[in-house]
Design a protein around this motif. Sequence first.
Motif, PDB file in Angstrom:
ATOM      1  N   LYS A  70      95.436  33.667 -26.703  1.00  0.00           N
ATOM      2  CA  LYS A  70      95.668  34.726 -25.723  1.00  0.00           C
ATOM      3  C   LYS A  70      94.456  35.644 -25.583  1.00  0.00           C
ATOM      4  N   ASP A  71      93.489  35.527 -26.494  1.00  0.00           N
ATOM      5  CA  ASP A  71      92.374  36.443 -26.453  1.00  0.00           C
ATOM      6  C   ASP A  71      91.104  35.742 -26.931  1.00  0.00           C
ATOM      7  N   SER A  72      89.987  36.375 -26.615  1.00  0.00           N
ATOM      8  CA  SER A  72      88.702  35.798 -26.984  1.00  0.00           C
ATOM      9  C   SER A  72      87.688  36.918 -27.146  1.00  0.00           C
ATOM     10  N   SER A  73      86.626  36.630 -27.865  1.00  0.00           N
ATOM     11  CA  SER A  73      85.559  37.610 -28.019  1.00  0.00           C
ATOM     12  C   SER A  73      84.203  36.927 -27.912  1.00  0.00           C
ATOM     13  N   LEU A  74      83.240  37.730 -27.492  1.00  0.00           N
ATOM     14  CA  LEU A  74      81.838  37.293 -27.408  1.00  0.00           C
ATOM     15  C   LEU A  74      81.020  38.273 -28.234  1.00  0.00           C
TER      16      LEU A  74
END
Lengths: 112, 114
Positions: A70-74
Motif C-alpha cells: 500500500k505504500d512505498s518510499s524513495l
Amino acid sequence: TQLLEQSPQFLSIQEGENLTVYCNSSSVFSSLQWYRQEPGEGPVLLVTVVTGGEVKKLKRLTFQFGDARKDSSLHITAAQPGDTGLYLCAGAAGGGADGLTFGKGTHLIIQP
Amino acid sequence: DAGITQSPRHKVTETGTPVTLRCHQTENHRYMYWYRQDPGHGLRLIHYSYGVKDTDKGEVSDGYSVSRSKTEDFLLTLESATSSQTSVYFCAISESWAGRNEQFFGPGTRLTVL
C-alpha cells in the motif's frame, strides 16, 4: 477511487544530504512505479516494485515497497544537483492494463 | 528510449474549436494511454486503449474522445475545446505483464485554449 498521497510536496536541500520521499495509500497495488520528470519532458520510469517488502537500488537511490503493497518510499543518499526534478509515484491496481494512479509528485531541488 | 512521438508539441486554439492530438509509437505495444497533467492534480487518466478499436474511459474523460485504428496510432480529440482543457497532455504505452504495467511516456503536448 484509489488515491496515492505523496510527501513532501516540495523539498530543497543541500548537496550531500540524504532525503526520503513517501508514497502512501489505503489501497493495495499490484505494482508501483517511480518516475522522474524534467521540465518540458515526459516522465521517465526509474523502477518498478512488485513484491511486498521488495527493495531495489539504483545507484544512490533506494526504493522500497511496503509489506502490504500500500505504500512505498524513495531514499536518496548523498544527493547531487543532478537529482533535481519532479519525482512521481504511480500505482497499478491489478494485473491488467488499466491506467496508473499517480501521486501529485515531489519537487526536489538539490542546491550546490 | 521508447519510440513514442506526440504531435503537435505545442498548440494554441480558441474556445469552441475542435482539436486532435496524435500519439505515434514504434514499439508495437498493445496498450496506449492519454493523461493530462495539471498543477495541483498530477497526472490523470483520460482514456486508454487495449487494442485496435478497443478503448475505455479514464478518470477525466468528459469532453474527450479517442480513436485507435492502427496499433501504432492513438488519437485524442477535443470536440469543442474549453479553457478548462488547457493542460499538458501525455501519451503513454505499455506491454503489461505479470501485473507490472510499466508505462513509457511521450514528450507531451502543451495545449492552450483561449
